[in-house]
Design a protein around this motif. Structure first.
Motif, PDB file in Angstrom:
ATOM      1  N   GLU A  57       1.014  -1.213  -0.143  1.00 17.91           N
ATOM      2  CA  GLU A  57       0.028   0.108  -0.079  1.00 17.91           C
ATOM      3  C   GLU A  57       1.031   1.297  -0.165  1.00 17.91           C
ATOM      4  O   GLU A  57       0.547   2.287  -0.676  1.00 17.91           O
ATOM      5  CB  GLU A  57      -0.924   0.098   1.253  1.00 17.91           C
ATOM      6  N   LEU A  58       2.131   1.259   0.840  1.00 14.60           N
ATOM      7  CA  LEU A  58       2.854   2.593   0.642  1.00 14.60           C
ATOM      8  C   LEU A  58       3.336   2.696  -0.357  1.00 14.60           C
ATOM      9  O   LEU A  58       3.432   3.569  -0.861  1.00 14.60           O
ATOM     10  CB  LEU A  58       3.841   2.221   1.989  1.00 14.60           C
ATOM     11  N   LEU A  59       4.142   1.706  -1.126  1.00 14.58           N
ATOM     12  CA  LEU A  59       4.802   1.779  -2.322  1.00 14.58           C
ATOM     13  C   LEU A  59       3.645   1.957  -3.758  1.00 14.58           C
ATOM     14  O   LEU A  59       3.965   3.004  -4.366  1.00 14.58           O
ATOM     15  CB  LEU A  59       5.577   0.665  -2.703  1.00 14.58           C
ATOM     16  N   SER A  60       2.669   1.764  -3.565  1.00 14.05           N
ATOM     17  CA  SER A  60       1.824   1.886  -4.652  1.00 14.05           C
ATOM     18  C   SER A  60       0.823   3.429  -4.533  1.00 14.05           C
ATOM     19  O   SER A  60       0.805   3.887  -5.552  1.00 14.05           O
ATOM     20  CB  SER A  60       0.573   0.767  -4.449  1.00 14.05           C
ATOM     21  N   GLY A  61       1.250   3.696  -3.140  1.00 12.16           N
ATOM     22  CA  GLY A  61       0.664   5.218  -3.135  1.00 12.16           C
ATOM     23  C   GLY A  61       1.507   6.265  -3.736  1.00 12.16           C
ATOM     24  O   GLY A  61       1.077   7.422  -3.697  1.00 12.16           O
ATOM     25  N   LEU A  62       2.805   5.644  -3.974  1.00 10.55           N
ATOM     26  CA  LEU A  62       3.636   6.758  -4.733  1.00 10.55           C
ATOM     27  C   LEU A  62       3.582   6.901  -6.186  1.00 10.55           C
ATOM     28  O   LEU A  62       4.055   7.795  -6.655  1.00 10.55           O
ATOM     29  CB  LEU A  62       5.252   6.378  -4.548  1.00 10.55           C
ATOM     30  N   ALA A  63       2.645   5.977  -6.591  1.00 14.59           N
ATOM     31  CA  ALA A  63       2.296   6.011  -7.976  1.00 14.59           C
ATOM     32  C   ALA A  63       1.696   7.192  -8.458  1.00 14.59           C
ATOM     33  O   ALA A  63       0.623   7.733  -7.779  1.00 14.59           O
ATOM     34  CB  ALA A  63       1.488   4.562  -8.525  1.00 14.59           C
ATOM     35  N   GLY A  64       1.997   7.839  -9.578  1.00  6.50           N
ATOM     36  CA  GLY A  64       1.437   9.153  -9.999  1.00  6.50           C
ATOM     37  C   GLY A  64       2.053  10.244  -9.579  1.00  6.50           C
ATOM     38  O   GLY A  64       1.862  11.386  -9.997  1.00  6.50           O
ATOM     39  N   ARG A  65       2.859  10.092  -8.644  1.00  2.00           N
ATOM     40  CA  ARG A  65       3.491  11.492  -7.910  1.00  2.00           C
ATOM     41  C   ARG A  65       4.751  11.805  -9.055  1.00  2.00           C
ATOM     42  O   ARG A  65       5.459  10.717  -9.301  1.00  2.00           O
ATOM     43  CB  ARG A  65       4.067  11.098  -6.743  1.00  2.00           C
ATOM     44  N   PRO A  66       4.662  12.818  -9.259  1.00  2.00           N
ATOM     45  CA  PRO A  66       5.824  13.334 -10.233  1.00  2.00           C
ATOM     46  C   PRO A  66       7.045  13.319  -9.824  1.00  2.00           C
ATOM     47  O   PRO A  66       7.360  13.435  -8.618  1.00  2.00           O
ATOM     48  CB  PRO A  66       5.486  14.882 -10.803  1.00  2.00           C
ATOM     49  N   ALA A  67       8.152  12.676 -10.453  1.00  8.43           N
ATOM     50  CA  ALA A  67       9.442  12.485  -9.696  1.00  8.43           C
ATOM     51  C   ALA A  67      10.227  13.889 -10.144  1.00  8.43           C
ATOM     52  O   ALA A  67      10.035  14.703 -11.053  1.00  8.43           O
ATOM     53  CB  ALA A  67      10.355  11.474 -10.906  1.00  8.43           C
ATOM     54  N   ARG A  68      10.905  14.162  -9.109  1.00 12.97           N
ATOM     55  CA  ARG A  68      11.635  15.189  -8.887  1.00 12.97           C
ATOM     56  C   ARG A  68      13.241  14.879  -9.511  1.00 12.97           C
ATOM     57  O   ARG A  68      14.095  13.948  -8.910  1.00 12.97           O
ATOM     58  CB  ARG A  68      12.207  15.779  -7.427  1.00 12.97           C
TER      59      ARG A  68
END
Length: 301
Positions: free
Chosen positions: A157-168
């Motif tokens: 759940e934690l890792l999938s929650g990072l999907a869609g966040r733009p990379a810096r």
């Protein structure tokens, strides 16, 4: 620094679902007063996900330097050698997980579609760290298959929650992120809009508009939110007196801090601590004395 699942437990978990598809095999934490420099060799079939809760530093992922600061998370594909160097002037606190399994590559392709290491900004690093802390505690206490299923589900759940966040890209931050990092690292100090605007070479009005556009809130609201997030973390994880916590998050008047905390959370700081405290622990009275630090004047920022 970390707790790794035993080889026998890993072998057994790889033979059973759902841990054959996704399995957390290590969790760890480096506090702000812990080691600030370390290296990890490349490990095949193991993805690293972590969060920088406080402080700042540089994570070198292979040949790529990634700037980390409070409120950033990172994802490293399998086979990535790592070198961590915290800033001695602003020591970092980092939590991390190592995950593996048949579905890890598929999930990673969604979280990091561009490939390579990724650094993202997250809204609540303390909540992320709290999840990782629970995973770490589970691994410390129990390597049974049900426990690994529970820990792995939280990690998924934690890792999938990072999907869609733009990379810096390269960890390089824009003006809003630079200021947010400064705020998060100096919550115990006075924070004036004019000085924050000067940091990124913008007028006060232009800076306020850019900050609101990138965060959805005013500078004052963001500072209050982050101070309350830090206060909740300290109430959950430390034995500091409420008066000391007030000072550590920028309130010279502990009574004012208690009123602000109650207005936001519906509980006094002590009632909140008792609510989230492990069984058998106890809080301490809400009787603010003289704070031990002298940060910002209240009721300003």
């Amino acid at each position: 620094m970390g707790v790794a699942v035993g080889e026998h437990a890993v072998r057994e978990a790889r033979r059973r679902e759902p841990t054959a598809s996704f399995l957390v095999v290590e969790a760890g934490h480096v506090p702000g007063d812990g080691a600030q420099c370390w290296e990890r060799p490349a490990v095949a079939d193991v993805v690293v996900v972590g969060v920088c809760v406080t402080g700042r530093g540089v994570l070198r992922a292979g040949d790529m330097p990634l700037g980390l600061h409070s409120g950033t998370a990172f994802v490293l594909p399998s086979g990535t050698p790592q070198s961590y160097r915290g800033d001695p002037r602003d020591p970092w606190s980092i939590w991390w997980l190592h995950v593996t399994g048949r579905l890890t590559a598929a999930l990673l392709s969604v979280v990091v579609p561009e490939g390579g290491p990724k650094v993202v900004s997250i809204d609540d690093p303390y909540r992320t760290a709290w999840t990782m802390r629970d995973v770490l505690r589970t691994l410390e206490q129990d390597e049974s298959h049900p426990a690994l299923v529970e820990a792995s589900a939280s990690s998924w759940e934690l890792l999938s929650g990072l999907a869609g966040r733009p990379a810096r890209a390269g960890g390089r931050a824009g003006p809003g992120e630079v200021v947010r990092a400064h705020i998060d690292a100096h919550l115990d100090r006075p924070l004036k809009v004019t000085e924050l605007a000067r940091m990124v070479n913008l007028s006060e009005s232009r800076f306020s508009a850019v900050f609101r556009m990138t965060t959805g809130m005013s500078v004052t609201a963001y500072v209050k939110q982050q101070r309350m997030l830090r206060a909740r973390e300290l109430l959950r994880t430390s034995s500091h007196l409420v008066t000391d916590i007030a000072a550590l998050v920028g309130y010279t008047d502990p009574h004012y801090f208690s009123r602000q905390f109650h207005a936001m959370h519906g509980h006094s700081p002590t009632a909140y601590r008792l609510q989230v405290a492990p069984a058998g622990s106890s809080g301490e009275p809400d009787s603010p004395g003289t704070p031990t630090l002298a940060p910002t004047p209240s009721p300003g920022m």
